[in-house]
Design a protein around this motif. Structure first.
Motif, short mmCIF file in Angstrom:
data_model
loop_
_atom_site.label_atom_id
_atom_site.label_comp_id
_atom_site.label_asym_id
_atom_site.label_seq_id
_atom_site.Cartn_x
_atom_site.Cartn_y
_atom_site.Cartn_z
N PHE A 1 -6.21 7.36 -1.37
CA PHE A 1 -5.12 8.21 -0.86
C PHE A 1 -5.61 9.58 -0.39
CE2 PHE A 1 -2.54 5.66 -4.11
CZ PHE A 1 -2.20 4.70 -3.16
N TYR B 1 2.35 7.30 -5.98
CA TYR B 1 1.29 8.27 -6.23
C TYR B 1 1.76 9.69 -5.92
CZ TYR B 1 -3.08 10.77 -5.41
OH TYR B 1 -4.09 11.70 -5.41
N GLU C 1 -5.65 14.01 4.18
CA GLU C 1 -4.54 14.70 3.54
C GLU C 1 -4.97 16.14 3.25
OE1 GLU C 1 -1.74 13.44 3.38
OE2 GLU C 1 -1.88 11.27 3.09
N ARG D 1 -8.53 5.52 2.48
CA ARG D 1 -7.14 5.06 2.27
C ARG D 1 -6.96 4.62 0.82
NH1 ARG D 1 -4.80 0.77 5.12
NH2 ARG D 1 -2.85 1.91 5.08
N TYR E 1 0.83 -1.21 0.00
CA TYR E 1 0.00 0.00 0.00
C TYR E 1 0.87 1.26 0.00
CZ TYR E 1 -3.12 3.65 1.66
OH TYR E 1 -3.83 4.82 1.78
N GLY F 1 -6.54 10.05 2.73
CA GLY F 1 -6.19 10.12 4.14
C GLY F 1 -5.62 8.79 4.55
N ASP F 2 -5.39 8.62 5.86
CA ASP F 2 -4.75 7.38 6.29
C ASP F 2 -4.99 7.21 7.78
OD1 ASP F 2 -3.31 5.06 6.15
OD2 ASP F 2 -1.42 5.99 5.60
N TYR G 1 -6.36 10.60 9.76
CA TYR G 1 -6.20 11.96 9.25
C TYR G 1 -6.58 12.07 7.78
CZ TYR G 1 -1.75 10.25 7.32
OH TYR G 1 -0.79 9.54 6.64
N LYS H 1 1.41 4.32 -2.53
CA LYS H 1 1.16 5.71 -2.14
C LYS H 1 2.40 6.56 -2.44
CE LYS H 1 -0.80 8.73 1.33
NZ LYS H 1 -1.60 8.86 2.53
#
Lengths: 509, 443
Positions: free
Chosen positions: B98, A78, B28, B95, A71, B100-101, B26, A75
């Motif tokens: 992408f 990305y 991004e 997630r 993952y 946040g995470d 959180y 990312k």
């Protein structure tokens, strides 16, 4: 070229600063690891495909599964594709130059005109900026500015202020009086004030201000109150703390100043409340906490606390200066009353001010003007250092008739003169001079990661005026920069209310 | 940070069973979050992907807390929270895109933060009351980015043209039948242009009536070329029927050296064939940069315009939909946006920021009418009159009180209740004319 940097806060949380994307990102520890792999020349996806086993244990003993690793590799790729790790060509960003029209524009839109009405002073302060500690190129011989010079410059400037080049509307221009002790040439102050008020201004109106030592207020307070002078009285605290501010015979000035301040407060209470401020110099006889408490308790005011100027110190006086000097942040943080002071004066603390500057420079969301947000995406060219554009903030006329962009720089940097005949100011020559400084500094600033919130004036940089290369004490490489921006990010982690204060209350000029 | 591969690694379960896990969740900073009652929209400004959630109070409550300024886009979630199905699925979606995470709190030293992407204008003038504008560095003329000059309101060549089109897009404006033609006073205009020189002008549009009937056109063109050389576009608008009445020599002024002059030709339907052919013939004789603007009131006219564009291989053209009070159906079909179109436009965070503060489409535009009246928007009262005040004062009036410049979707119904309010294009003249602010199929 400026690369993206990763920095850690005191809590140990890692963030990415991407100059290309103008953004700060919280980074998952695995992304930090992948970023560091990439810096070593190992592509994260190649590393992942060569990985054996079910996962890895990162520094700190935290297990990360293969699935999670995949993952974060994705990312990473990305973010990379979006430009988060792309360097910025700082030479191109710092390619701004000035032309004669720019100088004219700055003059026409200037905010403050300061007259040094006299070099003479009735005090002999130990740490005076023109005193024993400093290596100044000019000798001060108690010169006084005359009315002809002042009027000539006012007439000259008013032509620009009333022209279309002035793009401001109904804005004040502050006429400020400086010394020496300016009240020693009160007749000139009166003439300038009355003359300025008689001028017909298309786009501006005048306000008046003065920094003075408070010893002569008894004679002139009615005039100052009548014309609503923004008055900055120099006072370093109580009698002991003010001990460096003495008359020429060595006697203390404190009692005289306090008598005058009390008289002013009694006679013009509204004016005192609205327009009178105190300026304190920080040194080894006082402290930030002492000063803040003193002025709060005595006058319910907050003094502007200034550190001693550390530039151009006489080498033979360096040790004495070092003993006299006190750093603002250290003084505050070493105080027994730190928590109390921090609570009462929180918005004015260095940590908040530093964090505000950091948010302005690096959050990517702060714009100087609406125009910058609406129309200048990526089109802004900057000039090296934090040096003000000539006359953009201030025009400073010395008692001897030199024209400078600021009272804080040496007279050898004068850009023009005003004499009995005329004002001599060549915009082309001023632009050429500044461009030569910029050219000299561009290679240096192009390597600095801190250009976003540089605090250095080029006129203080060693070597700026010589054939040798200029040097900058603030020049920051990536590691130094990481340490610097860690502090405000730590402050935001610990006190997120600073962010709300920044968004709601702060205006930086 | 060092790592080592684990030939026989510990399992996640064996690590997490030592204490109850909690995570820092959180967003991004490049994720735009909009929340309206029970409707949540998350939009990734980098790649245009989005998540919409409706009628899910657990998720909307979570997002309310995350986007609360004091939390700085970060919130603690327990393992139990993540095991709660609406939240677990929502976090996984975030997630996956992408946006946040989550980070196991044991991997960090304490609560982290993200800096939200709220725009901050350091030297903001807007909404400061009169008398409180002693703002250092205030350079109000730099707000001026576009100027439209109506030189006259002659109706010659405008017979049958839509009389209120100028309120919807850049179009000629005719006076009332039988009234004396009003010509813009050149003596009042020139000092105004001299002041405007210090603005940040991107373009100047010159329209009539009929600009070729303006007695001072030559002088004005000379002043514009001299005062605004280089990058400022000077766009001269004329209806094709008016152009047909000219000779190629009349257009020579557009060819000034070092200028950015364009001839903008308004084409409306039905086409008057003879005049249209004559118009094309004139354009063929003179080499000027021209653009066509097709006024469209129906699907049929749209097809006719497409045909003309194909037939004549026009490269630079626009369609200008015109609301004639009878063609709402056409607008709904052809002009109204849907979700897909809004996302296809891929608004950046910067655009979203701008739309949350002002109307970026109209901010900076001034319109000078042939009677000297100055407007900040064509659908609102004048903010001044030429020769009565300075450009500085007009701009101050516009910045502080113009609905046109400052009108955002969050100020009007029904947009203020819509999560798409900052993703949609700014409010247009069409919406003011129609009296409705949602030219969309969303609500």
């Amino acid at each position: 070229m400026l690369d993206s940097v990763i920095f850690e806060t005191e809590r140990g949380n890692a963030y990415l600063h991407s100059p290309h994307m103008k953004q700060l990102l919280l980074l998952h520890p695995v992304l930090v690891f992948l970023f560091q792999l990439r810096k070593q020349g190992i592509a994260p996806d190649v590393w992942y495909h060569q990985l054996e086993g079910e996962g890895v244990v990162l520094d700190g003993g935290h297990f990360t599964t293969r699935e999670d690793l995949r993952y974060y590799v994705n990312k990473y790729k990305y973010l990379e594709a979006q430009g988060y790790f792309q360097p910025v060509d700082s030479d191109a960003v710092l390619s701004g130059r000035l032309e004669a029209d720019d100088i004219e524009f700055q003059l026409a839109n200037c905010r403050q005109l300061t007259f040094e009405v006299t070099e003479a002073c009735n005090l002999n302060c130990h740490y005076c900026g023109y005193g024993k500690f400093y290596n100044r190129s000019t000798v001060r011989d108690r010169k006084k500015m005359n009315w002809g010079q002042a009027r000539r410059f006012l007439d000259y400037a008013a032509r620009y202020w009333n022209s279309n080049v002035n793009t401001s509307h109904n804005k004040n221009i502050d006429i400020s009086f400086y010394g020496g002790e300016p009240l020693l040439n009160f007749s000139l102050i009166k003439q300038v004030t009355e003359y300025a008020n008689s001028l017909e201004m298309k786009h501006n109106h005048f306000t008046f201000s003065m920094t003075n030592n408070g010893t002569m207020l008894d004679k002139y307070m009615d005039f100052l109150a009548e014309h609503k002078f923004m008055l900055h009285i120099s006072l370093d605290g109580d009698e002991f703390q003010n001990g460096y501010r003495v008359f020429h015979d060595g006697s203390p000035s404190f009692k005289k100043i306090i008598e005058n301040v009390e008289a002013l407060k009694k006679k013009h209470p509204h004016y005192f409340e609205e327009y009178v401020h105190f300026i304190t110099v920080l040194h080894n006889k006082n402290s930030v906490a002492d000063v803040m408490r003193y002025f709060k308790d005595k006058y319910n005011k907050q003094a502007l606390i200034l550190e001693l100027n550390t530039n151009q110190i006489q080498p033979e006086r360096a040790e004495e200066f070092r003993q006299t000097y006190k750093n603002f942040r250290e003084s505050l943080e070493n105080s027994d009353q730190y928590c109390e002071i921090r609570r009462d004066f929180f918005p004015q603390t260095p940590e908040v001010r530093t964090t505000n500057l950091f948010l302005r420079a690096y959050s990517g969301n702060a714009y100087d003007h609406l125009h910058q947000l609406l129309h200048l995406d990526g089109k802004v060219q900057y000039i090296p250092t934090a040096t003000c554009l000539p006359f953009g903030r201030r025009i400073y006329i010395t008692a001897g008739g030199s024209i400078l962009p600021c009272e804080r720089i040496d007279y050898r940097y004068a850009l023009g003169t005003v004499d009995q005949e005329a004002v001599h100011l060549d915009f082309e020559a001023v632009a050429r001079r500044y461009n030569s400084y910029y050219d000299k500094l561009r290679h240096l600033c192009g390597k600095c990661y801190k250009t976003g919130d540089c605090g250095h004036c080029l006129f203080y940089l060693p070597g700026i005026d010589e054939d040798a290369k200029a040097r900058c004490p603030g020049c920051a490489g990536p590691d130094h920069f990481s340490r610097i921006i860690s502090q405000p990010m730590t402050a935001l982690e610990e006190s997120p209310e600073i962010y709300s204060m920044f968004m709601e209350d702060v205006n930086i000029t | 940070m060092n790592i080592q591969t684990q030939p026989q690694p510990r399992t996640l379960t064996s690590v997490s069973c030592q204490e109850e896990s909690h995570y820092w969740f959180y967003l991004e900073p490049y994720t735009y979050a909009a929340l309206q009652e029970d409707h949540l929209l998350l939009y990734n400004t980098l790649n245009g992907t989005s998540i919409e959630v409706t009628d899910n109070p657990v998720v909307t409550d979570l997002m309310k807390r995350v986007t609360d300024r004091k939390n700085m886009l970060t919130l603690s979630l327990s393992q139990a929270d993540l095991d709660n199905e609406p939240i677990g699925t929502f976090v996984r979606e975030i997630r996956r895109r992408f946006m946040g995470d989550i980070i196991d709190a044991r991997m960090l030293g304490g609560k982290p933060i993200q800096i939200p992407s709220d725009a901050k204008i350091m030297k903001a003038l807007e909404k400061q009351p009169e008398g409180k504008i002693d703002h250092q560095g205030l350079k109000i003329v730099q707000n001026l980015t576009g100027l439209t000059l109506y030189l006259n309101d002659s109706s010659a060549g405008l017979e049958s043209f839509r009389e209120d089109a100028y309120k919807q897009f850049s179009a000629p404006c005719s006076g009332l039948p039988g009234q004396t033609v009003q010509q813009l006073n050149i003596d009042h205009l020139l000092p105004f242009l001299e002041e405007a020189r210090y603005g940040m002008l991107d373009h100047i549009k010159i329209l009539g009536g009929n600009i070729f009937e303006y007695p001072h056109l030559g002088e004005l063109v000379e002043v514009l070329n001299r005062t605004f050389p280089g990058v400022v576009d000077k766009d001269y608008y004329i209806r094709y029927t008016q152009l047909a009445g000219l000779g190629s020599v009349d257009l020579e002024f557009l060819k000034g050296n070092g200028t950015e002059n364009f001839l903008d030709i308004i084409v409306d339907f039905p086409i008057q064939r003879e005049l249209w052919e004559h118009c094309l013939q004139i354009l063929a004789e003179v080499s000027v940069r021209s653009r066509f603007h097709f006024v469209i009131e129906s699907e049929k006219q749209f097809k006719q315009a497409e045909q003309l564009i194909d037939d004549h291989r026009f490269r630079v053209y626009t369609y200008e939909p015109y609301y004639n009070k009878k063609n709402l159906g056409f607008f709904q079909e052809a002009v109204f946006s849907d979700r897909e179109e809004i996302f296809d436009a891929r608004p950046s965070m910067r655009k979203i920021q701008a739309r949350s503060l002002v109307n970026p489409l109209r901010h900076g535009q001034l319109y000078v009418m042939s009677n000297g009246h100055i407007h900040a928007g064509m659908n609102e009262p004048k903010i001044g009159k030429l020769n009565q005040d300075s450009l500085h004062q007009y701009l101050y009036n516009a910045v502080t009180s113009s609905k046109s410049w400052n009108q955002r979707r969050c100020d009007v119904n029904p947009c203020r209740q819509c999560v798409f309010q900052s993703l949609c294009p700014p409010i247009s003249g069409y919406e003011n004319t129609l009296g409705r602010y949602n030219l969309c199929h969303i609500k």
